[in-house]
Design a protein around this motif. Structure first.
Motif: not given
Length: 388
Positions: A108-111, A154-163
């Motif tokens: 699955s091509f997702t974060a 660290a605080d931006d990782i999930r958002m950056a991965l998804e973007y």
């Protein structure tokens, strides 16, 4: 195939396995070679016991899950846990986990998938497997003389991965040359790795994710390149993300491009870690003075992508082009009047070879089903246009 000839104590002859007639044997051997080779990224070496267990799986004596259980039980039963044992235990367990993931077709091509791959790779190794690091990090890099890449906050990782993954998902490869496609893939891989979401194991996770992603794009990825050049792969990612304005150094994707030209096109560019070192010793410069061309341009060799295409697939590539066509439209474009023959001789082989894909792959009988070229198919189409 004789086990005695292939497996010797402390040595696993992958090349002998990969010469086997059975495709599943070759694939398992390739997956294990990659899994073991990727441990070099962190300076880890697997045990002879892991190699013996891998051989049993490759030969079909045990399943991959049984192989993982054997390795896990082996370390549960060990009494002493000095430092070398801990490092070898990590290498063994993670190698078995990588071999399992590479053997699986699902992706699955997702974060979330990126995080899950880390969790699956390091389950039973790190307590924080699959968890995003809660703090910012720096790492001293040999290739940069002890300097560090600026990794994601660290605080931006999930958002950056998804973007980053969403941008790649929406990117159109249509109209790009093969070189432009590879340059874009390198840029995406570089951004993905720069996030460095985890405390440890980022490069191994990135490598597995990218192998599976490229397979989903239709490419038959040469896993051996990761197996033999995993340290180069990591250093190339470092150079692709390193900027030092005071020293006049900008991010350099050229090393990563050489790696992916070899990986996807079967080229033979020289991959040397010392070429990436900032301010290399004078003696290295003298030795390499005649080898500059090997590092700055890709070697002109027969394109192995083109070698994989049959006459029927070539006709299908040209007929579909950069469009999305229904079965009826493909029949009109190819001049074929017999639908079963078109499916059996043209479309099904092209789908199997990763050249063509369904617009709705999860619903083959979708009323608005159409066919389109994969990223690999688009690369092949560009090559065909360039040679005609």
């Amino acid at each position: 195939m004789s086990k005695k000839n292939i497996q010797q104590e402390g040595y696993l002859d992958f090349e002998a396995y990969e010469r086997a007639k059975e495709p599943h044997t070759r694939q398992k051997a390739s997956d294990w070679r990659t899994a073991i080779g990727l441990q070099d990224v962190d300076g880890l070496k697997v045990s002879d016991y892991l190699k013996q267990t891998a051989a049993k799986h490759i030969e079909g004596d045990i399943t991959i899950d049984e192989a993982r259980d054997i390795i896990r039980d082996y370390y549960v039963s060990k009494d002493s846990h000095n430092r070398p044992d801990i490092e070898t235990e990590e290498a063994d367990k993670v190698s078995a986990n990588i071999a399992k993931l590479l053997n699986e077709k699902s992706f699955s091509f997702t974060a979330g998938e990126f995080l899950n791959i880390h969790r699956h790779l390091f389950e039973g190794v790190f307590k924080h497997a699959g968890e995003i690091r809660p703090y910012d990090i720096t790492k001293k890099e040999w290739v940069m003389r002890g300097d560090t890449v600026l990794y994601g906050r660290a605080d931006d990782i999930r958002m950056a991965l998804e973007y980053d993954i969403q941008q790649e998902r929406e990117f159109e490869y249509k109209g790009l040359s093969t070189d432009e496609m590879i340059a874009h893939i390198c840029h995406f891989v570089s951004l993905l790795w720069q996030n460095h979401p985890f405390r440890e194991g980022n490069t191994r996770t990135t490598a597995v994710f990218i192998i599976k992603y490229l397979r989903s794009c239709g490419f038959k990825v040469n896993n051996d390149l990761f197996a033999h050049n995993s340290w180069y792969f990591r250093n190339a990612l470092v150079r692709a993300n390193y900027r030092n304005l005071a020293k006049g150094i900008d991010p350099d994707l050229s090393f990563l491009k050489l790696f992916f030209h070899n990986l996807l096109l079967g080229e033979h560019n020289e991959l040397k870690n010392r070429y990436m070192l900032i301010n290399p010793p004078e003696e290295w410069k003298k030795k390499d003075i005649n080898g500059v061309a090997d590092r700055t341009s890709t070697e002109q060799v027969p394109n192995k992508l083109a070698e994989q295409v049959s006459d029927a697939e070539r006709k299908l590539l040209i007929s579909i082009g950069e469009q999305e066509l229904s079965m009826k439209q493909i029949m009109e474009a190819t001049g074929k009047k017999h639908r079963p023959s078109l499916l059996y001789n043209y479309i099904e082989p092209a789908i199997k070879d990763g050249i063509v894909t369904l617009l709705y792959p999860d619903s083959p009988r979708h009323p608005r089903q159409k066919y389109k070229l994969t990223v690999k198919g688009l690369a092949l189409l560009h090559n065909l246009k360039m040679t005609h």
